[in-house]
Design a protein around this motif. Structure first.
Motif, PDB file in Angstrom:
ATOM      1  N   ASP A  78       0.610  -1.191  -0.097  1.00 53.58           N
ATOM      2  CA  ASP A  78      -0.157  -0.171  -0.068  1.00 53.58           C
ATOM      3  C   ASP A  78       0.780   1.318  -0.072  1.00 53.58           C
ATOM      4  O   ASP A  78       0.310   2.454  -0.358  1.00 53.58           O
ATOM      5  CB  ASP A  78      -1.056   0.024   1.332  1.00 53.58           C
ATOM      6  N   HIS A  79       2.044   1.199   0.143  1.00 54.57           N
ATOM      7  CA  HIS A  79       3.028   2.467   0.460  1.00 54.57           C
ATOM      8  C   HIS A  79       4.133   2.251  -0.674  1.00 54.57           C
ATOM      9  O   HIS A  79       5.270   2.668  -0.222  1.00 54.57           O
ATOM     10  CB  HIS A  79       3.414   2.458   1.789  1.00 54.57           C
ATOM     11  N   VAL A  80       3.824   1.683  -1.496  1.00 48.30           N
ATOM     12  CA  VAL A  80       4.930   1.525  -2.641  1.00 48.30           C
ATOM     13  C   VAL A  80       4.509   2.567  -3.967  1.00 48.30           C
ATOM     14  O   VAL A  80       3.550   2.633  -4.164  1.00 48.30           O
ATOM     15  CB  VAL A  80       5.167   0.218  -3.194  1.00 48.30           C
ATOM     16  N   THR A  81       5.763   3.329  -4.065  1.00 45.19           N
ATOM     17  CA  THR A  81       5.662   4.161  -5.433  1.00 45.19           C
ATOM     18  C   THR A  81       6.502   3.736  -6.522  1.00 45.19           C
ATOM     19  O   THR A  81       7.691   3.553  -5.966  1.00 45.19           O
ATOM     20  CB  THR A  81       5.807   5.543  -4.943  1.00 45.19           C
ATOM     21  N   VAL A  82       6.128   3.396  -7.679  1.00 48.60           N
ATOM     22  CA  VAL A  82       7.075   3.022  -8.561  1.00 48.60           C
ATOM     23  C   VAL A  82       6.984   4.090  -9.914  1.00 48.60           C
ATOM     24  O   VAL A  82       5.951   4.740 -10.124  1.00 48.60           O
ATOM     25  CB  VAL A  82       6.601   1.715  -9.279  1.00 48.60           C
ATOM     26  N   SER A  83       8.272   4.495 -10.061  1.00 45.47           N
ATOM     27  CA  SER A  83       8.653   5.538 -11.072  1.00 45.47           C
ATOM     28  C   SER A  83       9.421   4.790 -12.134  1.00 45.47           C
ATOM     29  O   SER A  83       9.812   3.726 -12.028  1.00 45.47           O
ATOM     30  CB  SER A  83       9.100   6.721 -10.651  1.00 45.47           C
ATOM     31  N   PRO A  84       9.586   5.335 -13.336  1.00 49.49           N
ATOM     32  CA  PRO A  84      10.593   4.742 -14.565  1.00 49.49           C
ATOM     33  C   PRO A  84      11.824   4.670 -13.909  1.00 49.49           C
ATOM     34  O   PRO A  84      12.719   3.681 -14.297  1.00 49.49           O
ATOM     35  CB  PRO A  84      10.635   5.779 -15.545  1.00 49.49           C
ATOM     36  N   ASN A  85      12.174   5.351 -12.703  1.00 47.23           N
ATOM     37  CA  ASN A  85      13.699   5.204 -12.230  1.00 47.23           C
ATOM     38  C   ASN A  85      14.004   4.399 -10.976  1.00 47.23           C
ATOM     39  O   ASN A  85      14.943   4.014 -10.698  1.00 47.23           O
ATOM     40  CB  ASN A  85      14.394   6.684 -12.023  1.00 47.23           C
ATOM     41  N   ALA A  86      12.774   4.285 -10.151  1.00 47.74           N
ATOM     42  CA  ALA A  86      13.066   3.778  -8.856  1.00 47.74           C
ATOM     43  C   ALA A  86      11.848   3.035  -8.218  1.00 47.74           C
ATOM     44  O   ALA A  86      10.498   3.606  -8.744  1.00 47.74           O
ATOM     45  CB  ALA A  86      13.640   4.744  -7.818  1.00 47.74           C
ATOM     46  N   THR A  87      11.822   2.472  -7.483  1.00 47.03           N
ATOM     47  CA  THR A  87      10.803   1.873  -6.405  1.00 47.03           C
ATOM     48  C   THR A  87      11.042   2.183  -5.138  1.00 47.03           C
ATOM     49  O   THR A  87      12.037   1.921  -4.478  1.00 47.03           O
ATOM     50  CB  THR A  87      10.496   0.154  -6.543  1.00 47.03           C
ATOM     51  N   MET A  88       9.999   3.199  -4.636  1.00 49.55           N
ATOM     52  CA  MET A  88      10.246   3.438  -3.371  1.00 49.55           C
ATOM     53  C   MET A  88       9.048   2.923  -2.518  1.00 49.55           C
ATOM     54  O   MET A  88       8.032   3.088  -2.683  1.00 49.55           O
ATOM     55  CB  MET A  88       9.872   5.153  -3.324  1.00 49.55           C
ATOM     56  N   THR A  89       9.714   2.428  -1.243  1.00 48.28           N
ATOM     57  CA  THR A  89       8.954   1.827  -0.363  1.00 48.28           C
ATOM     58  C   THR A  89       8.632   2.849   1.242  1.00 48.28           C
ATOM     59  O   THR A  89       9.924   3.092   1.670  1.00 48.28           O
ATOM     60  CB  THR A  89       9.180   0.425   0.219  1.00 48.28           C
ATOM     61  N   GLY A  90       7.568   3.449   1.412  1.00 49.57           N
ATOM     62  CA  GLY A  90       7.492   4.198   2.750  1.00 49.57           C
ATOM     63  C   GLY A  90       7.287   3.368   3.860  1.00 49.57           C
ATOM     64  O   GLY A  90       6.530   2.264   3.877  1.00 49.57           O
ATOM     65  N   LEU A  91       7.997   3.736   4.852  1.00 46.74           N
ATOM     66  CA  LEU A  91       8.090   2.980   6.182  1.00 46.74           C
ATOM     67  C   LEU A  91       7.361   3.976   7.107  1.00 46.74           C
ATOM     68  O   LEU A  91       6.357   3.926   7.438  1.00 46.74           O
ATOM     69  CB  LEU A  91       9.551   2.534   6.624  1.00 46.74           C
ATOM     70  N   ALA A  92       8.074   4.986   7.697  1.00 50.73           N
ATOM     71  CA  ALA A  92       7.565   5.640   8.773  1.00 50.73           C
ATOM     72  C   ALA A  92       7.103   6.910   8.080  1.00 50.73           C
ATOM     73  O   ALA A  92       7.886   7.263   7.368  1.00 50.73           O
ATOM     74  CB  ALA A  92       8.807   6.086   9.754  1.00 50.73           C
ATOM     75  N   ALA A  93       6.299   7.649   8.196  1.00 49.43           N
ATOM     76  CA  ALA A  93       5.663   8.847   7.930  1.00 49.43           C
ATOM     77  C   ALA A  93       4.567   9.177   8.797  1.00 49.43           C
ATOM     78  O   ALA A  93       3.932   8.411   9.706  1.00 49.43           O
ATOM     79  CB  ALA A  93       4.941   8.522   6.358  1.00 49.43           C
ATOM     80  N   PRO A  94       4.253  10.487   8.729  1.00 46.35           N
ATOM     81  CA  PRO A  94       3.087  11.288   9.489  1.00 46.35           C
ATOM     82  C   PRO A  94       1.788  10.476   9.352  1.00 46.35           C
ATOM     83  O   PRO A  94       1.074  10.178  10.089  1.00 46.35           O
ATOM     84  CB  PRO A  94       3.017  12.677   9.275  1.00 46.35           C
ATOM     85  N   SER A  95       1.595  10.126   8.059  1.00 46.62           N
ATOM     86  CA  SER A  95       0.286   9.150   7.775  1.00 46.62           C
ATOM     87  C   SER A  95       0.457   7.927   8.616  1.00 46.62           C
ATOM     88  O   SER A  95      -0.786   7.377   8.641  1.00 46.62           O
ATOM     89  CB  SER A  95       0.098   9.246   6.304  1.00 46.62           C
ATOM     90  N   ARG A  96       1.545   7.333   8.850  1.00 48.82           N
ATOM     91  CA  ARG A  96       1.330   6.142   9.507  1.00 48.82           C
ATOM     92  C   ARG A  96       1.839   6.139  11.074  1.00 48.82           C
ATOM     93  O   ARG A  96       2.354   5.177  11.758  1.00 48.82           O
ATOM     94  CB  ARG A  96       2.428   5.023   8.737  1.00 48.82           C
ATOM     95  N   GLY A  97       1.553   7.561  11.627  1.00 49.20           N
ATOM     96  CA  GLY A  97       2.065   7.427  13.039  1.00 49.20           C
ATOM     97  C   GLY A  97       3.194   8.312  13.473  1.00 49.20           C
ATOM     98  O   GLY A  97       3.182   8.655  14.606  1.00 49.20           O
ATOM     99  N   SER A  98       3.963   8.575  12.499  1.00 48.25           N
ATOM    100  CA  SER A  98       5.291   9.222  13.102  1.00 48.25           C
ATOM    101  C   SER A  98       4.783  10.733  13.143  1.00 48.25           C
ATOM    102  O   SER A  98       3.933  11.202  12.478  1.00 48.25           O
ATOM    103  CB  SER A  98       6.171   9.102  11.885  1.00 48.25           C
TER     104      SER A  98
END
Length: 69
Positions: free
Chosen positions: A9-29
């Motif tokens: 649910d927290h993965v963003t894929v672009s032509p150059n990279a795959t980014m997986t969000g871990l901690a973030a304000p939307s997830r309690g940080s």
């Protein structure tokens, strides 16, 4: 302590990279964001605009910071 498990649910894929969000304000940080990013060698990402503190940990390879030249 909260243990964060990567989620599709927290993965963003672009032509150059795959980014997986871990901690973030939307997830309690409170303010901190932490990501794992996978990029192939020789690719570059777009210029990033950071609106809050982020933690990037390089586990393999190197990262060139444009402001650190």
């Amino acid at each position: 302590m909260v243990v964060i498990t990567p989620s599709t649910d927290h993965v963003t894929v672009s032509p150059n990279a795959t980014m997986t969000g871990l901690a973030a304000p939307s997830r309690g940080s409170t303010r901190l964001s932490t990501w794992t990013v996978r990029m192939d060698a020789g690719t570059t990402g777009p210029e990033d605009s950071i609106s809050r503190e982020q933690v990037w940990t390089v586990t393999e390879g190197t990262r060139e910071l444009p402001w650190a030249r």
